[in-house]
Write a protein that holds these residues in place. Structure first.
Motif, PDB file in Angstrom:
ATOM      1  N   GLU A   1      70.111  46.357  31.427  1.00 35.29           N
ATOM      2  CA  GLU A   1      71.258  46.997  31.709  1.00 35.29           C
ATOM      3  C   GLU A   1      71.149  48.659  31.562  1.00 35.29           C
ATOM      4  OE1 GLU A   1      74.136  44.967  29.116  1.00 35.29           O
ATOM      5  OE2 GLU A   1      74.017  43.203  30.221  1.00 35.29           O
ATOM      6  N   SER A   2      70.440  49.048  30.284  1.00 33.55           N
ATOM      7  CA  SER A   2      70.271  50.426  30.337  1.00 33.55           C
ATOM      8  C   SER A   2      69.579  51.091  31.576  1.00 33.55           C
ATOM      9  CB  SER A   2      69.555  50.786  29.108  1.00 33.55           C
ATOM     10  OG  SER A   2      70.179  50.264  28.017  1.00 33.55           O
ATOM     11  N   LEU A   3      68.621  50.483  31.914  1.00 33.89           N
ATOM     12  CA  LEU A   3      67.576  50.914  33.156  1.00 33.89           C
ATOM     13  C   LEU A   3      68.472  50.922  34.219  1.00 33.89           C
ATOM     14  CD1 LEU A   3      65.104  52.065  34.314  1.00 33.89           C
ATOM     15  CD2 LEU A   3      64.618  49.573  34.660  1.00 33.89           C
ATOM     16  N   LEU A   4      69.091  49.849  34.774  1.00 35.11           N
ATOM     17  CA  LEU A   4      69.883  49.742  35.744  1.00 35.11           C
ATOM     18  C   LEU A   4      70.918  50.790  35.868  1.00 35.11           C
ATOM     19  CD1 LEU A   4      69.125  46.101  36.818  1.00 35.11           C
ATOM     20  CD2 LEU A   4      68.185  48.080  37.841  1.00 35.11           C
TER      21      LEU A   4
ATOM     22  N   PRO B   1      62.577  58.342  37.137  1.00 38.15           N
ATOM     23  CA  PRO B   1      62.904  56.723  37.335  1.00 38.15           C
ATOM     24  C   PRO B   1      61.679  55.757  37.083  1.00 38.15           C
ATOM     25  CG  PRO B   1      64.186  58.156  38.541  1.00 38.15           C
ATOM     26  CD  PRO B   1      62.907  59.026  38.077  1.00 38.15           C
ATOM     27  N   LYS B   2      60.740  56.235  38.201  1.00 30.71           N
ATOM     28  CA  LYS B   2      59.600  55.278  38.062  1.00 30.71           C
ATOM     29  C   LYS B   2      58.943  54.991  36.703  1.00 30.71           C
ATOM     30  CE  LYS B   2      58.696  54.868  43.047  1.00 30.71           C
ATOM     31  NZ  LYS B   2      57.676  54.687  43.799  1.00 30.71           N
ATOM     32  N   ARG B   3      58.522  56.107  36.287  1.00 36.49           N
ATOM     33  CA  ARG B   3      57.735  56.106  34.917  1.00 36.49           C
ATOM     34  C   ARG B   3      59.026  55.334  33.750  1.00 36.49           C
ATOM     35  NH1 ARG B   3      55.072  60.900  32.881  1.00 36.49           N
ATOM     36  NH2 ARG B   3      54.516  59.467  31.273  1.00 36.49           N
ATOM     37  N   ALA B   4      60.117  55.597  33.741  1.00 37.79           N
ATOM     38  CA  ALA B   4      60.867  55.066  32.875  1.00 37.79           C
ATOM     39  C   ALA B   4      61.008  53.343  33.147  1.00 37.79           C
ATOM     40  CB  ALA B   4      62.347  55.447  33.033  1.00 37.79           C
ATOM     41  N   ALA B   5      60.976  53.010  34.254  1.00 38.48           N
ATOM     42  CA  ALA B   5      60.839  51.652  34.689  1.00 38.48           C
ATOM     43  C   ALA B   5      59.533  51.073  34.223  1.00 38.48           C
ATOM     44  CB  ALA B   5      61.108  51.356  36.335  1.00 38.48           C
ATOM     45  N   GLU B   6      58.658  51.706  34.521  1.00 33.43           N
ATOM     46  CA  GLU B   6      57.407  51.177  33.872  1.00 33.43           C
ATOM     47  C   GLU B   6      57.142  50.886  32.556  1.00 33.43           C
ATOM     48  OE1 GLU B   6      54.376  50.105  35.153  1.00 33.43           O
ATOM     49  OE2 GLU B   6      55.513  49.898  37.116  1.00 33.43           O
ATOM     50  N   VAL B   7      57.771  51.967  31.704  1.00 31.56           N
ATOM     51  CA  VAL B   7      57.866  51.459  30.284  1.00 31.56           C
ATOM     52  C   VAL B   7      58.749  50.381  29.829  1.00 31.56           C
ATOM     53  CG1 VAL B   7      58.608  52.731  28.024  1.00 31.56           C
ATOM     54  CG2 VAL B   7      57.461  53.911  29.654  1.00 31.56           C
ATOM     55  N   CYS B   8      59.817  50.169  30.688  1.00 33.10           N
ATOM     56  CA  CYS B   8      60.746  49.179  30.829  1.00 33.10           C
ATOM     57  C   CYS B   8      60.033  47.969  30.680  1.00 33.10           C
ATOM     58  CB  CYS B   8      62.004  49.395  31.525  1.00 33.10           C
ATOM     59  SG  CYS B   8      63.182  48.128  31.244  1.00 33.10           S
ATOM     60  N   VAL B   9      59.230  47.918  31.807  1.00 32.42           N
ATOM     61  CA  VAL B   9      58.389  46.556  32.217  1.00 32.42           C
ATOM     62  C   VAL B   9      57.452  46.406  31.197  1.00 32.42           C
ATOM     63  CG1 VAL B   9      56.775  45.524  33.713  1.00 32.42           C
ATOM     64  CG2 VAL B   9      58.755  46.703  34.518  1.00 32.42           C
TER      65      VAL B   9
ATOM     66  N   SER C   1      68.816  53.194  20.027  1.00 34.70           N
ATOM     67  CA  SER C   1      68.321  54.534  20.183  1.00 34.70           C
ATOM     68  C   SER C   1      67.261  54.232  21.508  1.00 34.70           C
ATOM     69  CB  SER C   1      67.387  55.162  19.105  1.00 34.70           C
ATOM     70  OG  SER C   1      68.100  55.342  18.011  1.00 34.70           O
ATOM     71  N   LEU C   2      66.581  52.976  21.549  1.00 31.36           N
ATOM     72  CA  LEU C   2      65.657  52.781  22.539  1.00 31.36           C
ATOM     73  C   LEU C   2      66.356  52.488  23.712  1.00 31.36           C
ATOM     74  CD1 LEU C   2      62.787  52.097  23.887  1.00 31.36           C
ATOM     75  CD2 LEU C   2      63.337  49.588  23.052  1.00 31.36           C
ATOM     76  N   SER C   3      67.604  52.032  23.922  1.00 28.72           N
ATOM     77  CA  SER C   3      68.242  52.104  25.180  1.00 28.72           C
ATOM     78  C   SER C   3      68.815  53.434  25.678  1.00 28.72           C
ATOM     79  CB  SER C   3      69.363  51.086  25.003  1.00 28.72           C
ATOM     80  OG  SER C   3      69.093  49.810  24.818  1.00 28.72           O
ATOM     81  N   GLN C   4      69.283  54.384  24.795  1.00 32.23           N
ATOM     82  CA  GLN C   4      69.740  55.735  25.054  1.00 32.23           C
ATOM     83  C   GLN C   4      68.473  56.424  25.699  1.00 32.23           C
ATOM     84  OE1 GLN C   4      71.464  56.746  21.257  1.00 32.23           O
ATOM     85  NE2 GLN C   4      73.359  56.155  21.953  1.00 32.23           N
ATOM     86  N   THR C   5      67.309  56.611  24.862  1.00 33.48           N
ATOM     87  CA  THR C   5      66.291  57.066  25.294  1.00 33.48           C
ATOM     88  C   THR C   5      65.866  56.661  26.717  1.00 33.48           C
ATOM     89  OG1 THR C   5      65.751  57.524  23.078  1.00 33.48           O
ATOM     90  CG2 THR C   5      63.839  57.926  24.830  1.00 33.48           C
ATOM     91  N   LEU C   6      65.880  55.472  27.101  1.00 34.05           N
ATOM     92  CA  LEU C   6      65.609  54.748  28.369  1.00 34.05           C
ATOM     93  C   LEU C   6      66.618  55.578  29.335  1.00 34.05           C
ATOM     94  CD1 LEU C   6      64.226  53.051  30.038  1.00 34.05           C
ATOM     95  CD2 LEU C   6      65.479  51.116  29.528  1.00 34.05           C
ATOM     96  N   ARG C   7      67.824  55.613  28.964  1.00 29.95           N
ATOM     97  CA  ARG C   7      68.749  55.905  29.905  1.00 29.95           C
ATOM     98  C   ARG C   7      68.313  57.532  30.167  1.00 29.95           C
ATOM     99  NH1 ARG C   7      73.128  52.772  31.013  1.00 29.95           N
ATOM    100  NH2 ARG C   7      74.246  54.528  31.738  1.00 29.95           N
ATOM    101  N   ALA C   8      68.152  58.251  29.215  1.00 34.69           N
ATOM    102  CA  ALA C   8      67.745  59.528  29.255  1.00 34.69           C
ATOM    103  C   ALA C   8      66.384  59.855  30.183  1.00 34.69           C
ATOM    104  CB  ALA C   8      67.649  60.396  27.992  1.00 34.69           C
ATOM    105  N   ALA C   9      65.567  58.838  30.070  1.00 32.14           N
ATOM    106  CA  ALA C   9      64.348  58.924  30.808  1.00 32.14           C
ATOM    107  C   ALA C   9      64.301  58.654  32.163  1.00 32.14           C
ATOM    108  CB  ALA C   9      63.008  58.151  30.023  1.00 32.14           C
ATOM    109  N   VAL C  10      65.193  57.968  32.507  1.00 35.02           N
ATOM    110  CA  VAL C  10      65.675  57.665  33.965  1.00 35.02           C
ATOM    111  C   VAL C  10      65.721  59.119  34.615  1.00 35.02           C
ATOM    112  CG1 VAL C  10      67.146  56.854  35.811  1.00 35.02           C
ATOM    113  CG2 VAL C  10      66.251  55.203  33.851  1.00 35.02           C
ATOM    114  N   SER C  11      66.498  60.057  34.185  1.00 34.91           N
ATOM    115  CA  SER C  11      66.964  61.310  34.734  1.00 34.91           C
ATOM    116  C   SER C  11      65.820  62.071  34.738  1.00 34.91           C
ATOM    117  CB  SER C  11      67.925  62.012  34.064  1.00 34.91           C
ATOM    118  OG  SER C  11      67.419  62.347  32.784  1.00 34.91           O
TER     119      SER C  11
END
Length: 143
Positions: free
Chosen positions: A76-79, A40-48, A27-37
């Motif tokens: 992998e989800s983010l990139l 992307p920058k804020r999604a990357a920040e949450v990933c970091v 679920s976290l990975s899927q939400t990360l992928r959706a947040a990129v759309s």
């Protein structure tokens, strides 16, 4: 009031631990992928932020394999989401991706896991996170 993908991602990232069940990580990975759309920058920040949180979880050698697997899953989800994100102009895609990868590499420069800290002899060694990012980039024809 509909919660945005980024808000949901931020909450998931705070709640999911290295020992959480697999479906929570999916679920976290899927939400990360959706947040990129969405952003992307804020999604990357949450990933970091999550990678930094995992760094704290990797203080014992026993936790190392689980943490490394979770790190790979997040990256992998983010990139993957970044590389498949539709853009109005292809040159925008390249520039946006380059900026995001630079941001990711910069923000994760200090993220090292316990095994790396004990084995690292000098600062010139490439961290696990940077190695994972670079390997993904080299293997991905879109990036």
């Amino acid at each position: 009031n509909q919660e945005s993908c980024l808000e949901l991602l931020h909450r998931y990232a705070q709640c999911v631990s290295v020992n959480s069940p697999e479906d929570h990580w999916v679920s976290l990975s899927q939400t990360l992928r959706a947040a990129v759309s969405e952003d992307p920058k804020r999604a990357a920040e949450v990933c970091v932020e999550k990678l930094q949180q995992l760094q704290l979880s990797a203080i014992t050698p026993e936790s190392q394999p689980g943490v490394e697997g979770r790190v790979m899953q997040l990256l992998e989800s983010l990139l993957g989401a970044v590389s498949t994100r539709p853009m109005a102009y292809p040159e925008d895609q390249g520039l946006a991706t380059q900026n995001l990868v630079e941001q990711l590499l910069t923000r994760t420069s200090s993220v090292r896991y316990s095994k790396e800290n004990s084995e690292r002899l000098d600062q010139a060694s490439v961290s696990f996170v940077h190695k994972a990012i670079l390997e993904y980039l080299l293997a991905s024809p879109h990036l």
